[in-house]
Design a protein around this motif. Structure first.
Motif, mmCIF file in Angstrom:
data_model
loop_
_atom_site.group_PDB
_atom_site.id
_atom_site.type_symbol
_atom_site.label_atom_id
_atom_site.label_comp_id
_atom_site.label_asym_id
_atom_site.label_seq_id
_atom_site.Cartn_x
_atom_site.Cartn_y
_atom_site.Cartn_z
ATOM 1 N N ASP A 148 0.821 -1.206 0.000
ATOM 2 C CA ASP A 148 0.000 0.000 0.000
ATOM 3 C C ASP A 148 0.859 1.260 0.000
ATOM 4 O OD1 ASP A 148 -2.116 -1.717 0.105
ATOM 5 O OD2 ASP A 148 -2.772 -1.156 2.117
ATOM 6 N N GLY A 149 0.303 2.339 -0.554
ATOM 7 C CA GLY A 149 0.970 3.637 -0.575
ATOM 8 C C GLY A 149 0.951 4.233 -1.968
ATOM 9 N N TRP A 150 1.234 5.536 -2.038
ATOM 10 C CA TRP A 150 1.238 6.238 -3.327
ATOM 11 C C TRP A 150 2.653 6.521 -3.835
ATOM 12 C CZ3 TRP A 150 -2.673 8.384 0.108
ATOM 13 C CH2 TRP A 150 -3.975 8.103 -0.301
ATOM 14 N N GLY A 151 3.666 6.263 -3.040
ATOM 15 C CA GLY A 151 5.025 6.639 -3.406
ATOM 16 C C GLY A 151 5.598 5.929 -4.613
ATOM 17 N N ASP A 152 5.052 4.791 -4.981
ATOM 18 C CA ASP A 152 5.615 4.020 -6.095
ATOM 19 C C ASP A 152 4.782 4.153 -7.375
ATOM 20 O OD1 ASP A 152 3.533 2.505 -4.736
ATOM 21 O OD2 ASP A 152 4.083 0.849 -6.048
ATOM 22 N N ARG A 153 3.869 5.115 -7.443
ATOM 23 C CA ARG A 153 3.048 5.298 -8.651
ATOM 24 C C ARG A 153 3.938 5.729 -9.812
ATOM 25 N NH1 ARG A 153 -1.757 3.092 -9.199
ATOM 26 N NH2 ARG A 153 -2.803 3.048 -7.218
ATOM 27 N N ALA A 154 3.701 5.155 -10.971
ATOM 28 C CA ALA A 154 4.412 5.519 -12.195
ATOM 29 C C ALA A 154 3.386 5.681 -13.311
ATOM 30 C CB ALA A 154 5.434 4.432 -12.555
ATOM 31 N N ILE A 155 3.765 6.397 -14.345
ATOM 32 C CA ILE A 155 2.872 6.637 -15.483
ATOM 33 C C ILE A 155 3.182 5.633 -16.577
ATOM 34 C CG2 ILE A 155 2.185 8.295 -17.244
ATOM 35 C CD1 ILE A 155 2.944 10.502 -15.230
ATOM 36 N N PHE A 156 2.111 5.070 -17.165
ATOM 37 C CA PHE A 156 2.235 4.069 -18.216
ATOM 38 C C PHE A 156 1.345 4.440 -19.396
ATOM 39 C CE2 PHE A 156 3.174 1.975 -14.235
ATOM 40 C CZ PHE A 156 4.274 1.192 -14.532
ATOM 41 N N ALA A 157 1.629 3.862 -20.536
ATOM 42 C CA ALA A 157 0.798 4.025 -21.729
ATOM 43 C C ALA A 157 0.634 2.657 -22.369
ATOM 44 C CB ALA A 157 1.445 4.985 -22.717
ATOM 45 N N GLN A 158 -0.547 2.423 -22.913
ATOM 46 C CA GLN A 158 -0.821 1.158 -23.572
ATOM 47 C C GLN A 158 -1.826 1.387 -24.683
ATOM 48 O OE1 GLN A 158 -1.226 -2.233 -20.993
ATOM 49 N NE2 GLN A 158 -2.718 -3.204 -22.333
ATOM 50 N N GLU A 159 -1.563 0.802 -25.839
ATOM 51 C CA GLU A 159 -2.498 0.902 -26.959
ATOM 52 C C GLU A 159 -3.754 0.100 -26.651
ATOM 53 O OE1 GLU A 159 -2.584 0.366 -31.836
ATOM 54 O OE2 GLU A 159 -0.868 -0.398 -30.697
ATOM 55 N N PHE A 160 -4.898 0.583 -27.124
ATOM 56 C CA PHE A 160 -6.149 -0.157 -26.969
ATOM 57 C C PHE A 160 -6.954 -0.099 -28.253
ATOM 58 C CE2 PHE A 160 -7.619 4.086 -25.831
ATOM 59 C CZ PHE A 160 -8.920 4.137 -26.309
ATOM 60 N N THR A 161 -7.979 -0.943 -28.311
ATOM 61 C CA THR A 161 -8.866 -0.991 -29.477
ATOM 62 C C THR A 161 -10.299 -0.754 -29.000
ATOM 63 O OG1 THR A 161 -9.143 -3.385 -29.248
ATOM 64 C CG2 THR A 161 -7.351 -2.629 -30.694
ATOM 65 N N TRP A 162 -11.243 -0.889 -29.914
ATOM 66 C CA TRP A 162 -12.658 -0.675 -29.592
ATOM 67 C C TRP A 162 -13.440 -1.950 -29.853
ATOM 68 C CZ3 TRP A 162 -13.770 3.865 -27.317
ATOM 69 C CH2 TRP A 162 -12.872 4.920 -27.506
ATOM 70 N N ASN A 163 -14.375 -2.263 -28.967
ATOM 71 C CA ASN A 163 -15.288 -3.376 -29.175
ATOM 72 C C ASN A 163 -16.361 -2.974 -30.184
ATOM 73 O OD1 ASN A 163 -14.109 -5.134 -27.184
ATOM 74 N ND2 ASN A 163 -15.016 -3.799 -25.625
ATOM 75 N N GLU A 164 -17.086 -3.950 -30.706
ATOM 76 C CA GLU A 164 -18.131 -3.670 -31.698
ATOM 77 C C GLU A 164 -19.207 -2.729 -31.184
ATOM 78 O OE1 GLU A 164 -19.803 -6.960 -33.826
ATOM 79 O OE2 GLU A 164 -17.858 -7.926 -34.050
ATOM 80 N N ASP A 165 -19.474 -2.749 -29.863
ATOM 81 C CA ASP A 165 -20.504 -1.866 -29.306
ATOM 82 C C ASP A 165 -19.978 -0.459 -29.006
ATOM 83 O OD1 ASP A 165 -18.932 -2.280 -27.045
ATOM 84 O OD2 ASP A 165 -20.570 -3.072 -25.815
ATOM 85 N N GLY A 166 -18.720 -0.174 -29.358
ATOM 86 C CA GLY A 166 -18.143 1.147 -29.158
ATOM 87 C C GLY A 166 -17.465 1.340 -27.817
ATOM 88 N N THR A 167 -17.452 0.316 -26.959
ATOM 89 C CA THR A 167 -16.744 0.420 -25.680
ATOM 90 C C THR A 167 -15.253 0.163 -25.913
ATOM 91 O OG1 THR A 167 -17.202 -1.920 -25.196
ATOM 92 C CG2 THR A 167 -18.724 -0.284 -24.268
ATOM 93 N N PRO A 168 -14.401 0.755 -25.070
ATOM 94 C CA PRO A 168 -12.966 0.514 -25.221
ATOM 95 C C PRO A 168 -12.597 -0.896 -24.790
ATOM 96 C CG PRO A 168 -13.387 1.881 -23.296
ATOM 97 C CD PRO A 168 -14.703 1.694 -23.991
ATOM 98 N N ASN A 169 -11.633 -1.474 -25.498
ATOM 99 C CA ASN A 169 -11.097 -2.789 -25.151
ATOM 100 C C ASN A 169 -9.628 -2.592 -24.797
ATOM 101 O OD1 ASN A 169 -9.979 -5.350 -25.076
ATOM 102 N ND2 ASN A 169 -11.245 -6.118 -26.720
ATOM 103 N N PHE A 170 -9.337 -2.569 -23.496
ATOM 104 C CA PHE A 170 -7.980 -2.315 -23.043
ATOM 105 C C PHE A 170 -7.104 -3.550 -23.078
ATOM 106 C CE2 PHE A 170 -10.479 0.901 -20.549
ATOM 107 C CZ PHE A 170 -10.173 1.953 -21.399
ATOM 108 N N GLY A 171 -7.707 -4.720 -23.265
ATOM 109 C CA GLY A 171 -6.931 -5.944 -23.266
ATOM 110 C C GLY A 171 -6.361 -6.223 -21.893
ATOM 111 N N THR A 172 -5.236 -6.894 -21.857
ATOM 112 C CA THR A 172 -4.572 -7.242 -20.610
ATOM 113 C C THR A 172 -3.488 -6.221 -20.317
ATOM 114 O OG1 THR A 172 -4.973 -9.571 -21.065
ATOM 115 C CG2 THR A 172 -3.291 -9.075 -19.431
ATOM 116 N N LEU A 173 -3.354 -5.860 -19.070
ATOM 117 C CA LEU A 173 -2.308 -4.937 -18.650
ATOM 118 C C LEU A 173 -0.952 -5.493 -19.075
ATOM 119 C CD1 LEU A 173 -1.734 -2.387 -16.848
ATOM 120 C CD2 LEU A 173 -1.438 -3.998 -14.977
ATOM 121 N N ILE A 174 -0.209 -4.723 -19.838
ATOM 122 C CA ILE A 174 1.123 -5.138 -20.280
ATOM 123 C C ILE A 174 2.099 -4.975 -19.112
ATOM 124 C CG2 ILE A 174 3.031 -4.614 -21.848
ATOM 125 C CD1 ILE A 174 0.940 -3.668 -23.881
ATOM 126 N N PRO A 175 2.901 -5.989 -18.821
ATOM 127 C CA PRO A 175 3.871 -5.858 -17.724
ATOM 128 C C PRO A 175 4.781 -4.641 -17.945
ATOM 129 C CG PRO A 175 3.780 -8.122 -18.492
ATOM 130 C CD PRO A 175 2.974 -7.294 -19.468
#
Length: 180
Positions: A148-175
């Motif tokens: 627990d804690g906020w001291g180890d927060r880091a910023i990440f980016a990951q490509e995503f796609t869209w499902n047929e109903d228009g909702t985002p599909n983030f897939g699996t979190l990339i290590p």
């Protein structure tokens, strides 16, 4: 909170408490806007942290971001406790016609959560497009250790796609060790 336009109308979506002050639960509210600075309707409750995955540590819906894709509207939000590995993303998808109608929203989740080497992903950006517009990217923060804690927060980016109903599909979190 986040302002956005949908079908020619401005809206504002945010995290708030049932009363004027509080701690938990943190709910999702929406209101219409008459201009980019002025709410033009009372706030409407569209989500409470009522699912076990939203409240395993703390009853929280926060960090709401609108995802408009074609005619589809989704609100991606962070659920549970941001200081823990339990933090994750959920989606509110507009399945009705009126964003101000609480019954018009369907909750989906969790849609993006820890993978064992990166913990508690949440508090994401709105969709970010590549310079040529061919890719969609999610910017978010996550923990690099499971404690627990906020001291180890880091910023990440990951490509995503869209499902047929228009909702985002983030897939699996990339290590976090995986180069992109």
């Amino acid at each position: 909170g986040a302002p956005f336009e949908y079908n020619g109308q401005l809206y504002f979506v945010w995290s708030g408490w049932p009363g004027d002050v509080g701690d938990f639960p943190q709910n999702t509210y929406i209101a219409s806007m008459s201009d980019p600075l002025t709410l033009s309707s009372p706030r409407v409750l569209i989500s409470e942290p009522d699912q076990p995955w939203e409240r395993s540590v703390a009853a929280i819906n926060e960090g709401q971001e609108p995802f408009v894709h074609g005619d589809s509207l989704s609100i991606v939000y962070s659920a549970d406790a941001s200081w823990t590995s339990a933090y994750k993303l959920g989606v509110l998808h507009l399945t009705g016609d009126d964003p101000l109608d609480p019954e018009a929203w369907t909750k989906i989740g969790p849609v993006f959560e820890q993978n064992g080497t990166t913990y508690g992903p949440g508090h994401n950006s709105m969709p970010v497009t590549s310079p040529d517009g061919s890719e969609y990217w999610l910017i978010y923060h996550a923990k690099t250790v499971p404690s627990d804690g906020w001291g180890d927060r880091a910023i990440f980016a990951q490509e995503f796609t869209w499902n047929e109903d228009g909702t985002p599909n983030f897939g699996t979190l990339i290590p976090r060790e995986t180069a992109q």
